[in-house]
Design a protein around this motif. Sequence first.
Motif, PDB file in Angstrom:
ATOM      1  N   ALA A  63      23.547   3.602  27.471  1.00 35.69           N
ATOM      2  CA  ALA A  63      24.186   4.128  26.267  1.00 35.69           C
ATOM      3  C   ALA A  63      25.653   4.397  26.569  1.00 35.69           C
ATOM      4  O   ALA A  63      26.008   4.732  27.692  1.00 35.69           O
ATOM      5  N   PRO A  64      26.517   4.234  25.590  1.00 38.05           N
ATOM      6  CA  PRO A  64      27.925   4.532  25.836  1.00 38.05           C
ATOM      7  C   PRO A  64      28.090   6.013  26.161  1.00 38.05           C
ATOM      8  O   PRO A  64      27.469   6.861  25.545  1.00 38.05           O
ATOM      9  N   VAL A  65      28.905   6.279  27.150  1.00 36.39           N
ATOM     10  CA  VAL A  65      29.115   7.650  27.594  1.00 36.39           C
ATOM     11  C   VAL A  65      30.358   8.201  26.913  1.00 36.39           C
ATOM     12  O   VAL A  65      31.439   7.641  27.027  1.00 36.39           O
ATOM     13  N   ALA A  66      30.175   9.303  26.192  1.00 37.36           N
ATOM     14  CA  ALA A  66      31.308   9.954  25.543  1.00 37.36           C
ATOM     15  C   ALA A  66      31.999  10.842  26.578  1.00 37.36           C
ATOM     16  O   ALA A  66      31.355  11.477  27.392  1.00 37.36           O
ATOM     17  N   THR A  67      33.287  10.851  26.531  1.00 40.31           N
ATOM     18  CA  THR A  67      34.074  11.623  27.479  1.00 40.31           C
ATOM     19  C   THR A  67      34.269  13.046  26.974  1.00 40.31           C
ATOM     20  O   THR A  67      34.650  13.251  25.827  1.00 40.31           O
ATOM     21  N   LEU A  68      34.026  14.016  27.847  1.00 38.79           N
ATOM     22  CA  LEU A  68      34.315  15.410  27.543  1.00 38.79           C
ATOM     23  C   LEU A  68      35.771  15.648  27.907  1.00 38.79           C
ATOM     24  O   LEU A  68      36.174  15.424  29.047  1.00 38.79           O
ATOM     25  N   VAL A  69      36.563  16.044  26.931  1.00 40.67           N
ATOM     26  CA  VAL A  69      37.992  16.263  27.146  1.00 40.67           C
ATOM     27  C   VAL A  69      38.323  17.702  26.774  1.00 40.67           C
ATOM     28  O   VAL A  69      38.024  18.149  25.662  1.00 40.67           O
ATOM     29  N   ILE A  70      38.950  18.406  27.710  1.00 39.63           N
ATOM     30  CA  ILE A  70      39.407  19.766  27.452  1.00 39.63           C
ATOM     31  C   ILE A  70      40.892  19.666  27.116  1.00 39.63           C
ATOM     32  O   ILE A  70      41.688  19.209  27.941  1.00 39.63           O
ATOM     33  N   ASP A  71      41.255  20.070  25.918  1.00 34.84           N
ATOM     34  CA  ASP A  71      42.649  20.040  25.472  1.00 34.84           C
ATOM     35  C   ASP A  71      43.234  21.433  25.673  1.00 34.84           C
ATOM     36  O   ASP A  71      42.963  22.358  24.902  1.00 34.84           O
ATOM     37  N   SER A  72      44.018  21.584  26.735  1.00 31.28           N
ATOM     38  CA  SER A  72      44.584  22.898  27.077  1.00 31.28           C
ATOM     39  C   SER A  72      45.587  23.384  26.044  1.00 31.28           C
ATOM     40  O   SER A  72      45.676  24.579  25.772  1.00 31.28           O
ATOM     41  N   ALA A  73      46.337  22.469  25.451  1.00 30.67           N
ATOM     42  CA  ALA A  73      47.343  22.863  24.462  1.00 30.67           C
ATOM     43  C   ALA A  73      46.700  23.477  23.223  1.00 30.67           C
ATOM     44  O   ALA A  73      47.224  24.424  22.645  1.00 30.67           O
ATOM     45  N   ARG A  74      45.574  22.941  22.820  1.00 24.84           N
ATOM     46  CA  ARG A  74      44.893  23.425  21.609  1.00 24.84           C
ATOM     47  C   ARG A  74      43.734  24.356  21.918  1.00 24.84           C
ATOM     48  O   ARG A  74      43.086  24.854  20.999  1.00 24.84           O
ATOM     49  N   SER A  75      43.427  24.546  23.198  1.00 24.64           N
ATOM     50  CA  SER A  75      42.287  25.352  23.633  1.00 24.64           C
ATOM     51  C   SER A  75      41.016  24.900  22.917  1.00 24.64           C
ATOM     52  O   SER A  75      40.333  25.675  22.249  1.00 24.64           O
ATOM     53  N   SER A  76      40.732  23.615  23.078  1.00 26.19           N
ATOM     54  CA  SER A  76      39.549  23.032  22.449  1.00 26.19           C
ATOM     55  C   SER A  76      38.895  22.038  23.402  1.00 26.19           C
ATOM     56  O   SER A  76      39.474  21.661  24.425  1.00 26.19           O
ATOM     57  N   ALA A  77      37.692  21.626  23.035  1.00 27.26           N
ATOM     58  CA  ALA A  77      36.966  20.602  23.787  1.00 27.26           C
ATOM     59  C   ALA A  77      36.524  19.530  22.806  1.00 27.26           C
ATOM     60  O   ALA A  77      36.116  19.836  21.682  1.00 27.26           O
ATOM     61  N   ARG A  78      36.636  18.258  23.242  1.00 32.78           N
ATOM     62  CA  ARG A  78      36.228  17.118  22.420  1.00 32.78           C
ATOM     63  C   ARG A  78      35.231  16.278  23.175  1.00 32.78           C
ATOM     64  O   ARG A  78      35.315  16.133  24.387  1.00 32.78           O
ATOM     65  N   CYS A  79      34.338  15.693  22.415  1.00 29.17           N
ATOM     66  CA  CYS A  79      33.419  14.697  22.955  1.00 29.17           C
ATOM     67  C   CYS A  79      33.125  13.734  21.821  1.00 29.17           C
ATOM     68  O   CYS A  79      32.529  14.127  20.807  1.00 29.17           O
ATOM     69  N   GLY A  80      33.586  12.498  21.966  1.00 25.71           N
ATOM     70  CA  GLY A  80      33.439  11.541  20.876  1.00 25.71           C
ATOM     71  C   GLY A  80      34.251  12.003  19.687  1.00 25.71           C
ATOM     72  O   GLY A  80      35.428  12.324  19.803  1.00 25.71           O
ATOM     73  N   ASP A  81      33.601  12.080  18.519  1.00 31.35           N
ATOM     74  CA  ASP A  81      34.310  12.505  17.307  1.00 31.35           C
ATOM     75  C   ASP A  81      34.113  13.989  16.990  1.00 31.35           C
ATOM     76  O   ASP A  81      34.518  14.459  15.947  1.00 31.35           O
ATOM     77  N   ARG A  82      33.482  14.726  17.896  1.00 36.51           N
ATOM     78  CA  ARG A  82      33.270  16.160  17.681  1.00 36.51           C
ATOM     79  C   ARG A  82      34.285  16.976  18.474  1.00 36.51           C
ATOM     80  O   ARG A  82      34.704  16.586  19.551  1.00 36.51           O
ATOM     81  N   GLU A  83      34.625  18.125  17.916  1.00 31.53           N
ATOM     82  CA  GLU A  83      35.568  19.019  18.589  1.00 31.53           C
ATOM     83  C   GLU A  83      35.148  20.460  18.327  1.00 31.53           C
ATOM     84  O   GLU A  83      34.666  20.805  17.250  1.00 31.53           O
ATOM     85  N   ILE A  84      35.322  21.303  19.349  1.00 34.47           N
ATOM     86  CA  ILE A  84      35.024  22.729  19.217  1.00 34.47           C
ATOM     87  C   ILE A  84      36.208  23.525  19.748  1.00 34.47           C
ATOM     88  O   ILE A  84      36.913  23.073  20.639  1.00 34.47           O
ATOM     89  N   ASP A  85      36.421  24.705  19.182  1.00 35.93           N
ATOM     90  CA  ASP A  85      37.446  25.612  19.684  1.00 35.93           C
ATOM     91  C   ASP A  85      36.869  26.398  20.849  1.00 35.93           C
ATOM     92  O   ASP A  85      35.672  26.704  20.885  1.00 35.93           O
ATOM     93  N   LEU A  86      37.724  26.709  21.795  1.00 31.56           N
ATOM     94  CA  LEU A  86      37.328  27.502  22.954  1.00 31.56           C
ATOM     95  C   LEU A  86      38.164  28.769  23.009  1.00 31.56           C
ATOM     96  O   LEU A  86      39.357  28.742  22.712  1.00 31.56           O
ATOM     97  N   THR A  87      37.532  29.872  23.395  1.00 27.98           N
ATOM     98  CA  THR A  87      38.301  31.084  23.667  1.00 27.98           C
ATOM     99  C   THR A  87      39.065  30.863  24.970  1.00 27.98           C
ATOM    100  O   THR A  87      38.780  29.915  25.717  1.00 27.98           O
ATOM    101  N   ARG A  88      40.000  31.739  25.279  1.00 30.56           N
ATOM    102  CA  ARG A  88      40.746  31.600  26.523  1.00 30.56           C
ATOM    103  C   ARG A  88      39.818  31.643  27.730  1.00 30.56           C
ATOM    104  O   ARG A  88      39.933  30.844  28.658  1.00 30.56           O
TER     105      ARG A  88
END
Length: 167
Positions: A63-88
């Motif tokens: 299966a295609p592997v979606a990359t987990l990306v932590i965006d430090s500038a926005r304090s969020s995490a993405r995987c594929g087309d989903r995104e969540i906000d993260l606390t500090r």
Amino acid sequence: MNRGDAADEPFPLLIAVTPSPAERIRLAELLDGIAPLLLVADLDELRRLIAAPQQVAAASEPAPVATLVIDSARSSARCGDREIDLTRLEHDLLTCLITEPARVWSYAELHRSVWGDEGRERKADVQSLVKRLRRKLTDLGTGATIDVVRGVGLRLTDHQQARVERA
């Protein structure tokens, strides 16, 4: 003498099986820098670690592997087309785990790295934060999760595609 690529040559790997957390820590200190070291609590854990690559290789169509990306500038995490906000705190904990993925972090090390205060290393703080972060990673749909290494600490698993993007 023509030697093959260094990546093709076998390398030593030390595997230690002991249920004692104190013994695992002692072995890690004694064998530090000698060779890669795998410490497990029991043979079942070792079997799970060894069997995982075989199961992936046995799949007919990966299966295609979606990359987990932590965006430090926005304090969020993405995987594929989903995104969540993260606390500090969630961001800092996840960043610690991703930047040294093979490392097992003790609760005290995580507390110092995330909260930045010495002497107040409360395991409950870390456990509460990990619980929230696990829920968010599940909602995100990533295969990455935070596992407990009994008697030692925490590590990120299924992290092969994870990365941190800094501003």
